[in-house]
Structure formats: C-alpha cells, structure tokens
Design a protein around this motif. Sequence first.
Motif, mmCIF file in Angstrom:
data_model
loop_
_atom_site.group_PDB
_atom_site.id
_atom_site.type_symbol
_atom_site.label_atom_id
_atom_site.label_comp_id
_atom_site.label_asym_id
_atom_site.label_seq_id
_atom_site.Cartn_x
_atom_site.Cartn_y
_atom_site.Cartn_z
ATOM 1 N N ALA A 1 -9.435 11.986 -11.390
ATOM 2 C CA ALA A 1 -9.213 13.289 -10.395
ATOM 3 C C ALA A 1 -10.239 12.181 -9.466
ATOM 4 N N LEU A 2 -9.114 12.561 -8.250
ATOM 5 C CA LEU A 2 -10.455 12.132 -7.204
ATOM 6 C C LEU A 2 -9.647 13.138 -5.757
ATOM 7 N N ARG A 3 -11.068 13.159 -5.110
ATOM 8 C CA ARG A 3 -11.131 14.246 -4.525
ATOM 9 C C ARG A 3 -10.059 13.878 -3.114
ATOM 10 N N ARG A 4 -9.612 12.239 -3.317
ATOM 11 C CA ARG A 4 -9.396 11.979 -1.569
ATOM 12 C C ARG A 4 -8.346 10.715 -1.787
ATOM 13 N N GLY A 5 -7.356 10.443 -1.031
ATOM 14 C CA GLY A 5 -6.536 9.664 -1.521
ATOM 15 C C GLY A 5 -5.217 9.396 -0.892
ATOM 16 N N GLN A 6 -4.512 8.009 -0.635
ATOM 17 C CA GLN A 6 -3.389 8.405 -0.535
ATOM 18 C C GLN A 6 -2.404 8.157 -1.537
ATOM 19 N N GLN A 7 -1.235 9.646 -0.875
ATOM 20 C CA GLN A 7 -0.479 10.610 -1.750
ATOM 21 C C GLN A 7 -0.181 9.714 -1.745
ATOM 22 N N GLY B 1 0.221 -1.201 0.446
ATOM 23 C CA GLY B 1 0.014 -0.270 0.219
ATOM 24 C C GLY B 1 0.696 1.439 0.031
ATOM 25 N N ALA B 2 0.270 2.013 0.194
ATOM 26 C CA ALA B 2 0.750 3.914 -0.066
ATOM 27 C C ALA B 2 1.550 3.446 1.002
ATOM 28 N N ARG B 3 1.703 3.363 1.998
ATOM 29 C CA ARG B 3 2.102 3.626 3.689
ATOM 30 C C ARG B 3 3.564 2.948 3.042
#
Length: 123
Positions: free
Chosen positions: A86-92, A62-64
Amino acid sequence: MSNRAPVVRRSYATRPKSTLESSLQEPPKDSGGIMASSTATKRKLVLKMKEQPGNFILAQGGARFAQSLVASGLIDEYRMVIHPVALRRGQQLFSGLRSPVDLRLISATPFSSGVVAAVYQPA
C-alpha cells in the motif's frame, strides 16, 4: 537466472519493435525505424500493428503511456502483476479516463510472496 532466460532474450531480440515516444528526435537502433510521437500517429501505428499476423503486441512504458492506450481503447488484454504493497502516492493506471472500463478476469495466479499475476480482458 532461469534456463529460459536465453530463449526469452533471443525471442525478444528477434521480434519487430516500434517506438511510441514523444521526446525522441529519432528512433532507437533496435526499433526498426518506425516511430510515432503524436497521439493520433501512435493510435494509427498501434491499429496497423494489430492488423498484422502474430501473437500479441507487448507495450512497455510508464503509467502515462498505459493511460493513453487505455483511453484510446487499444488494449485487448491486460496482464498485471499486483504486489501487495500500500503506497501513499504514485501514478494510477486508470486515472483520467472519460468513462469506466469494465474488465473481466480471465485468470489469476498467486505466488507464495503474495504477488498475483492477473489477466483481464475488456468486458
């Protein structure tokens, strides 16, 4: 499924595996028994794996997990699949870094769906 799927599956099944997981009490059966849970132990294990002969280390997670590898400076090459959504939120992927990581584009392959497969290396 493509004709390559059995070859890829066989190749994956025969490659050595290690588990870098914080919440498991024992390694999965297919991990070769090698497991690391603390950040320092994970770093040592990845550095040891990088010294071994072979093509590459594939890190799935995952992102972490990806963020911890980026922050540790352990990534030699980034292979990203970019979806035009284009998502409004999520893991960067690159959030929480202490300093910028400059990347150099090695290759980019666009697909008719709009997806782009890109390969970057640290500059």
